[in-house]
Design an enzyme around this catalytic site. Structure first.
Site, PDB file in Angstrom:
ATOM      1  CD  GLU A  17      41.899  44.136  47.758  1.00 51.57           C
ATOM      2  OE1 GLU A  17      40.784  43.814  48.215  1.00 51.57           O
ATOM      3  OE2 GLU A  17      42.415  43.569  46.782  1.00 51.57           O
ATOM      4  CG  ASN A 155      42.757  38.652  45.059  1.00 50.26           C
ATOM      5  OD1 ASN A 155      41.959  39.128  45.862  1.00 50.26           O
ATOM      6  ND2 ASN A 155      43.749  39.351  44.531  1.00 50.26           N
ATOM      7  CG  ASP A 207      41.924  42.261  42.814  1.00 45.94           C
ATOM      8  OD1 ASP A 207      41.901  41.927  44.020  1.00 45.94           O
ATOM      9  OD2 ASP A 207      42.786  43.036  42.358  1.00 45.94           O
TER      10      ASP A 207
END
Length: 296
Positions: A17, A155, A207
């Site tokens: 991430e 997100n 995302d």
């Protein structure tokens, strides 16, 4: 426009991430959340460095030659050490609604304020206890207050080139929406929430995201192996494929900010159809990005 994904780091991250390109080093940094790692890939030689933290690392932003991060219990200042460890200093503790929570996606606005969302570790339970927090430059001892709340998995945080539009999504399967907000660059306040994209109309859950120099919004379509580009009016412009099902976040980098780096998740189970899951990929979409703001 097609762009073939190039694998640059086959590290099999559990949850890769928050990729951040550091131009001065010509290097990409990112995190592996459950493994509590900060990682660095050098464009010059392809070498990867890793540092271990004391809590799960969720999102990072540059601060001088150090980092600020959203972790399990709040915001921290980080300094890497030669022995592969991370020195961390708490900047602001978050008062989570539940015990088992952590920070999630985050980044700085164009003025250098650090934003990050929170989520329950048990994502499947669907608890709407996630909130969006802002780390101010003049933060005092008081815990940061939620600026927006009621999310399950906040997100896709990103800002338009002029900083006056903020984007935010909820990637939980029951939501899958992306919103746009009017953003006051003086006070750091989002208002005027409105639906930007309903991702139920497109493949993949929304995302992590990035904005390019044209003001278009790039969002990872988790579960679909796609990176979507939406124009500022919410129209799908193109979709680029990566050879994994769960891309997590994208970031522009490279010498001219014309490379789109993408992190990914390596889930459990049979991965025979996606052996590169958890890797980091590079795409060349034919557009340039914006330099990621540092925390000031």
């Amino acid at each position: 426009m097609a762009s073939e994904a190039e694998l640059i780091a086959d590290l099999r991250c559990a949850t890769g991430e928050s990729p951040v390109w550091v131009a001065a080093e010509q290097a990409l940094y990112w995190v592996d959340i459950p493994n509590r790692e900060l990682l660095r890939w050098s464009a010059a030689d392809g070498q990867v460095s890793r540092w271990q933290g004391e809590q799960m690392l969720a999102c990072i932003a540059r601060h001088g030659d150090c980092w600020v991060a959203g972790m399990e219990s709040g915001f921290f200042a980080l300094q890497t050490r030669p022995d592969g460890r991370i020195d961390s200093r708490a900047l602001a503790t978050i008062e989570h609604q539940l015990v088992d929570m952590r920070m999630n996606d985050g980044r700085c606005d164009r003025q250098g304020r650090f934003w990050a969302g929170s989520m329950a570790l048990d994502m499947a339970a669907g608890h709407p206890v996630g909130a969006l927090y802002r780390l101010d430059r003049d933060a005092n001892d008081a815990p940061p207050r939620p600026q927006l709340d009621g999310f399950i998995v906040p997100n896709g945080l990103a800002f338009s080139p002029d900083g006056r539009t903020m984007y935010l999504s909820d990637s939980h399967p029951s939501v899958q929406k992306i919103w746009a907000f009017d953003y006051d660059t003086d006070s750091g306040t989002p208002t005027g929430r409105r639906l930007f994209v309903d991702m139920l109309d497109h493949p993949g859950r929304p995302d992590g995201a990035a904005v390019d120099a044209d003001g278009c919004y790039w969002i990872c379509g988790n579960d679909a192996g796609l990176i979507h580009r939406f124009t500022p009016d919410g129209r799908l412009d193109r979709s680029l494929a990566v050879p994994v099902k769960k891309p997590t976040m994208c970031a522009f980098g490279g010498s001219r900010l014309e490379t789109l780096f993408v992190t990914s998740i390596r889930p459990g189970g049979d991965l025979s159809d996606q052996p590169l899951a958890g890797g980091v990929f590079a795409l060349h979409p034919g557009v340039a990005g914006l330099e990621e703001p540092a925390f000031s």
